[in-house]
Design a protein around this motif. Structure first.
Motif, PDB file in Angstrom:
ATOM      1  N   TYR A 102       1.132  -0.993   0.044  1.00  0.00           N
ATOM      2  CA  TYR A 102      -0.215   0.416   0.329  1.00  0.00           C
ATOM      3  C   TYR A 102       0.874   1.434  -0.098  1.00  0.00           C
ATOM      4  CZ  TYR A 102       0.822   1.008   4.868  1.00  0.00           C
ATOM      5  OH  TYR A 102       1.467   1.668   6.012  1.00  0.00           O
ATOM      6  N   ASP A 133      -9.864  -1.088  -1.648  1.00  0.00           N
ATOM      7  CA  ASP A 133     -11.269  -0.325  -1.385  1.00  0.00           C
ATOM      8  C   ASP A 133     -12.438  -0.795  -1.930  1.00  0.00           C
ATOM      9  OD1 ASP A 133      -9.386   1.328  -3.146  1.00  0.00           O
ATOM     10  OD2 ASP A 133      -9.711   3.243  -2.574  1.00  0.00           O
ATOM     11  N   SER A 134     -11.648  -0.529  -3.448  1.00  0.00           N
ATOM     12  CA  SER A 134     -13.276  -0.460  -4.643  1.00  0.00           C
ATOM     13  C   SER A 134     -14.311  -1.749  -4.289  1.00  0.00           C
ATOM     14  CB  SER A 134     -12.744  -1.222  -6.106  1.00  0.00           C
ATOM     15  OG  SER A 134     -11.749   0.130  -5.896  1.00  0.00           O
ATOM     16  N   GLU A 145     -14.090  -3.151  -0.871  1.00  0.00           N
ATOM     17  CA  GLU A 145     -15.010  -2.343   0.636  1.00  0.00           C
ATOM     18  C   GLU A 145     -16.315  -1.413  -0.495  1.00  0.00           C
ATOM     19  OE1 GLU A 145     -14.060  -0.090   4.695  1.00  0.00           O
ATOM     20  OE2 GLU A 145     -13.895   0.747   2.619  1.00  0.00           O
ATOM     21  N   THR A 146     -16.202  -0.461  -1.165  1.00  0.00           N
ATOM     22  CA  THR A 146     -17.267  -0.102  -1.805  1.00  0.00           C
ATOM     23  C   THR A 146     -18.663  -0.302  -2.215  1.00  0.00           C
ATOM     24  OG1 THR A 146     -15.627   1.732  -2.175  1.00  0.00           O
ATOM     25  CG2 THR A 146     -17.917   1.584  -3.552  1.00  0.00           C
ATOM     26  N   ALA A 158      -3.265  -1.666  -1.684  1.00  0.00           N
ATOM     27  CA  ALA A 158      -4.210  -0.433  -1.208  1.00  0.00           C
ATOM     28  C   ALA A 158      -3.801   0.373  -1.454  1.00  0.00           C
ATOM     29  CB  ALA A 158      -4.163  -0.858  -0.309  1.00  0.00           C
ATOM     30  N   LYS A 165      -5.630   1.754   2.949  1.00  0.00           N
ATOM     31  CA  LYS A 165      -6.913   3.230   2.956  1.00  0.00           C
ATOM     32  C   LYS A 165      -8.036   1.805   2.323  1.00  0.00           C
ATOM     33  CE  LYS A 165      -9.356   6.510   0.337  1.00  0.00           C
ATOM     34  NZ  LYS A 165      -9.396   7.859  -0.993  1.00  0.00           N
ATOM     35  N   LEU A 166      -8.686   1.506   4.093  1.00  0.00           N
ATOM     36  CA  LEU A 166     -10.453   1.816   3.452  1.00  0.00           C
ATOM     37  C   LEU A 166     -11.165   2.195   5.079  1.00  0.00           C
ATOM     38  CD1 LEU A 166      -9.342  -1.962   4.726  1.00  0.00           C
ATOM     39  CD2 LEU A 166     -10.911  -1.509   2.221  1.00  0.00           C
ATOM     40  N   VAL A 167     -13.027   2.620   4.634  1.00  0.00           N
ATOM     41  CA  VAL A 167     -13.688   3.956   4.959  1.00  0.00           C
ATOM     42  C   VAL A 167     -13.178   3.096   6.537  1.00  0.00           C
ATOM     43  CG1 VAL A 167     -15.409   4.870   5.464  1.00  0.00           C
ATOM     44  CG2 VAL A 167     -14.814   4.142   3.153  1.00  0.00           C
ATOM     45  N   SER A 215      -9.541  -1.883   7.716  1.00  0.00           N
ATOM     46  CA  SER A 215      -8.010  -2.367   7.777  1.00  0.00           C
ATOM     47  C   SER A 215      -6.967  -2.919   8.563  1.00  0.00           C
ATOM     48  CB  SER A 215      -7.662  -0.530   7.629  1.00  0.00           C
ATOM     49  OG  SER A 215      -6.214  -0.573   6.902  1.00  0.00           O
TER      50      SER A 215
END
Length: 267
Positions: A39, A105-106, A108-109, A162, A183-185, A190
């Motif tokens: 990352y 992160d995509s 997670e979205t 990431a 990076k994750l919301v 994470s």
């Protein structure tokens, strides 16, 4: 070792069954496929690094791989695309040695959108009483179980790419400082990803700082590039990182260095 009390079990048959179980012990170190995170900020060469992994397959969530040219899926733009791709992975339809997820992160979205659609809301927080967050956590845990299945059951390597996020750390005994995470919301997502992975590598620019005399005798700090982009393999207060392979604390962002450590095996 504490003995089994038969009164604590519902039936004697349960204890009889346990007595029949034979467990084989394993001695010594055992190498296994890697579950690895790389990352860092945009434009550091993370996807390029992944494209150097042998027999790779990219799960193409970001649709930015055409210029690099790795072996990849079509753009996974919807949750249906996501499900179909992972079904092909788990069913062994596609042949690969390294599965590269670009970028996490995509995923997670997409899981967030799935939960919101199931509850007919626009945002997780619109689902009352914490149900939305609990549902999303279940989906995330299922996803982590799948990538562990790819490593442990299918005996394939997984590289998770990431982006970088910085979170202030507040400690009553120390001044506030910033720390880098994949990076994750959801910060706890994470941390869960970091926990299940074998290696978490942080990429950063090698910068050199020098003090020079400026106008009127004032000191000025000059910043110059050093040896390109590096990977940090061990954690420090400001950076989340870890390793199980025999790697230096900081290494060049070069797949040959990583592959050499994989070939040597775990520490």
């Amino acid at each position: 070792m504490q003995s089994i009390n038969a009164d604590s079990w519902e039936t004697t048959a349960s204890v009889d069954f346990l007595c029949e179980v034979k467990m084989e012990l394993t001695k010594g170190k055992k190498n296994r496929p890697r579950l690895m995170v790389v990352y860092g900020a945009h434009g550091k060469g993370k996807s390029t690094l992944g494209s150097e992994a042998p027999d790779h397959l990219f799960l193409n969530y970001e649709d930015g791989l055409d210029e690099i040219g790795p072996n990849r899926t079509p753009h996974l733009a919807t949750f249906a695309d996501h499900v179909e791709a992972w079904r092909n992975v788990v069913d062994g339809v596609w042949d690969f040695n390294w599965l590269v997820i670009d970028a996490i992160d995509s995923v997670e979205t997409m899981l967030t959108e799935k939960v919101c659609n199931e509850h007919n809301v626009d945002a997780i927080n619109d689902i009352g009483y914490g149900v939305g967050k609990q549902s999303l956590r279940k989906e995330w845990n299922k996803f982590l179980a799948v990538i562990k299945h790819v490593r442990d059951k299918m005996q394939k390597n997984v590289l998770v790419i990431a982006h970088d996020m910085v979170i202030p750390q507040r400690d009553p005994e120390h001044p506030e400082y910033d720390k880098h995470y994949p990076k994750l919301v959801n910060k706890d997502f994470s941390e869960a990803l970091v926990e299940v992975c074998d290696e978490v590598l942080y990429c950063f620019d090698d910068l050199r700082f020098t003090e020079e005399k400026g106008a009127f005798g004032r000191k000025e700090v000059k910043v110059r590039s050093g040896n390109g982009v590096l990977l940090r393999t061990t954690g420090k207060p400001s950076v989340t990182a870890k390793r199980r392979l025999k790697l230096e604390d900081v290494i060049p962002m070069d797949w040959e260095v990583i592959q050499e450590a994989i070939d040597l095996g775990v520490e």
